[in-house]
Design an enzyme around this catalytic site. Sequence first.
Site, mmCIF file in Angstrom:
data_model
loop_
_atom_site.group_PDB
_atom_site.id
_atom_site.type_symbol
_atom_site.label_atom_id
_atom_site.label_comp_id
_atom_site.label_asym_id
_atom_site.label_seq_id
_atom_site.Cartn_x
_atom_site.Cartn_y
_atom_site.Cartn_z
ATOM 1 C CE LYS A 39 -3.285 2.274 3.078
ATOM 2 N NZ LYS A 39 -2.387 3.405 3.339
ATOM 3 C CE LYS B 229 4.983 0.730 -2.941
ATOM 4 N NZ LYS B 229 4.083 1.505 -2.094
ATOM 5 C CE LYS C 99 4.903 9.006 -3.790
ATOM 6 N NZ LYS C 99 4.199 7.717 -3.898
#
Lengths: 292, 447
Positions: A13, A18, A44
């Site tokens: 998520k 991450k 991003k």
Amino acid sequence: MGKKLKQIAIYGKGGIGKSTTTSNLSAALSSLGYKVMQFGCDPKADSTNTLRGGSYIPTVLDTLREKGAVKARDVIYEGFNGICCVESGGPAPGVGCAGRGIITAVELFKQQKIFEELDLDCVIYDVLGDVVCGGFAMPIREGIARHVFTVSSADFMSVYASNNLFKGIKKYSNSGGALLGGIVANSMNAGYSRDIVDDFAERTQTRIVQYVPRSITVTQCELKGKTVIEAAPDSEQARVYMELAERVAAHEESRTPAPLELRELQAWAAKWSDKLLELETGTVPGGQAAGI
Amino acid sequence: MKESPFHDKPRTSCALGGALAAISALPDVIPIIHAATGCGGNLMNSVAFGAGYLGSSYCSGSAAPTSAVTETEIVFGGAERLREQIASTLKLIEGKLYVVATGCMTEMIGDDAGGAVSEFAEAGAPVLAISTPSFQGDCYAGYEILLDGIFNRWLRGVGAGASKPDPRLINVFGVVPGYDPFFRGDLEEIERIGARLGLKVNSFFSPSQTFDNITAAPAAALNVIFSRTRCRGFAERFAEKHGVPWWATDLPVGPEATDVFIRELAAKLGIGGAERVVAAENEWYYRYFERTADSYADGELRFYSVTVTNSNYALPLNKYLYRELGWTPAEIFVTDRLDEARRADLLAGFAELPVKPRFVSGSQEIARSIDRGRPVYRGQRYFDALTPLYIVGSTLEKQMALRRGAKYLAVSFPAYDRAIVAGGYAGYRGGLRLYEDLIGSFMAAKG
């Protein structure tokens, strides 16, 4: 003797850690002597920041948009300890298909045989979010990545995203898709959080590869634009990531997970909610010890 | 060509397909397809050949302007490509209204077709955008989305300077160009009947119509919707925007249904003359029909009927076969996708028929349903012969009909074993035409 390229995808998520985990894993693998590429699959484009002193690199899609054609070498930037950093990037918000962008970027590298040319041991795809569209599932389909690790905290939304990812893996498992290596349990501080992810792993027939505690060291290093491995190699947190890297390096066999159906997942969450409430209200002893 | 056990050919297309087929039948309306390369061409082929060789018209079909997006637009967004396409289309192609219709891919990547169009619309160009990806629905949904776009969004209301309400003007909707293969002939018969009642009929999609019929639509006294399953929402919104009431009924096929239609229509509008028209039309009809009686009775031209059609045609066709020709309905298959409420609306119309429709679209399932419990004769002493059988469906039923030794006529989409030009089955003239086609198709084997 050609070595075997290990391709790994890290899912989870958004905001769960991450990229932090991936960058530290890349840095740790590279410290162990492996030649690593980290491939950020997130519009991003900030996956590889901490491998490059906090600086952004031009993305594959930006370069493609400007030049029309891209040589793979133009979008591969060297990071900490010789790690190859790539960001797929994405289109402007609200238009275009980021998933398609990832596919384009990966195809480009395959066509130009970059993985072979760079003599890589390991490619790590850092993929945004849970599997929401086919494009984001790309690294786990069609034999690109062979192993998937999911980063999850004990937070319900994070577990939900992991479970969704497991569904995706299961769906493609019969058609040569990637299988699940395990869960990297992140932000493991409160005593009960370990129990929650352990229980989830057991229920879905998978395993926890590493428990990563929430740590101020990570924050400090990230503010410096660095990974823990680079900026605080002797810290406890660095040891945790090194251990993760060793396990990932040694990892050979991934499996098909057994995701929970939505109703099962809700029932599972409700059970834990009750348990936490009992700990909090003191109905069962041990609340304080469990960090409540 | 044998029946394939695995593949099926479609009896419908996507929303974009329905919208494009309808635009191609509107005079001076130009489509601008905002979709992947291939969408326009493939959808054009669908009706150009599958609707009785309907072909294409000015700047429709394979000449339709399209943004033809490819991978670059999918990745980075296709709005810029669309702007370019709108600008060049406005410059090069003459039209009175330009309709940007989107496809699945451009919708999925979030292209703002409405935004791109509004830039041109604000500058005074007659452009409008409709959202027609397949996930909005099938071709029938696409037809309705187009109607909504043109009549409920683009057209100004009566109060905003359009013509004054006309008590003798009606609009006709519900007959879907291409996917109702006889749309032109059917609409022209409705126009003819309307004219006999002293009405002006905006049918929009027949060759006798012009763009002025579109702009005159808000002045109508009534919207007649020839569909029990489609266009309800559109008609509601039309009523809200333009103040025109609506009436949903079945396309009348044959004299009995058309008599009822004329009487009901006249009552709705509060006009006289219905009985005079009914009498004259019946006189005409039966002077033809009475002469068929010899061959019909002596030739024993009565059949079990199986029909395979969309929901618009199922009831009108079966009523004609059952009530006018005295055939025995064996199975009625309705092939378009309908939700429960629409199915219920349709089923209500079948009360007077001995067989209820089944909602099936796969050719294999249709064939199996007919064969189930009704084996083909192979020397059995007793068996449910279901013979003589007449299958009135699409060309997809042809092989099944040949295998069963049944008579057969294609009346529904896809119909590619016959040419359909000005013909239609609506009204009195259509009733005779349907008789000619039903009987003529197998009499062709004689001689």
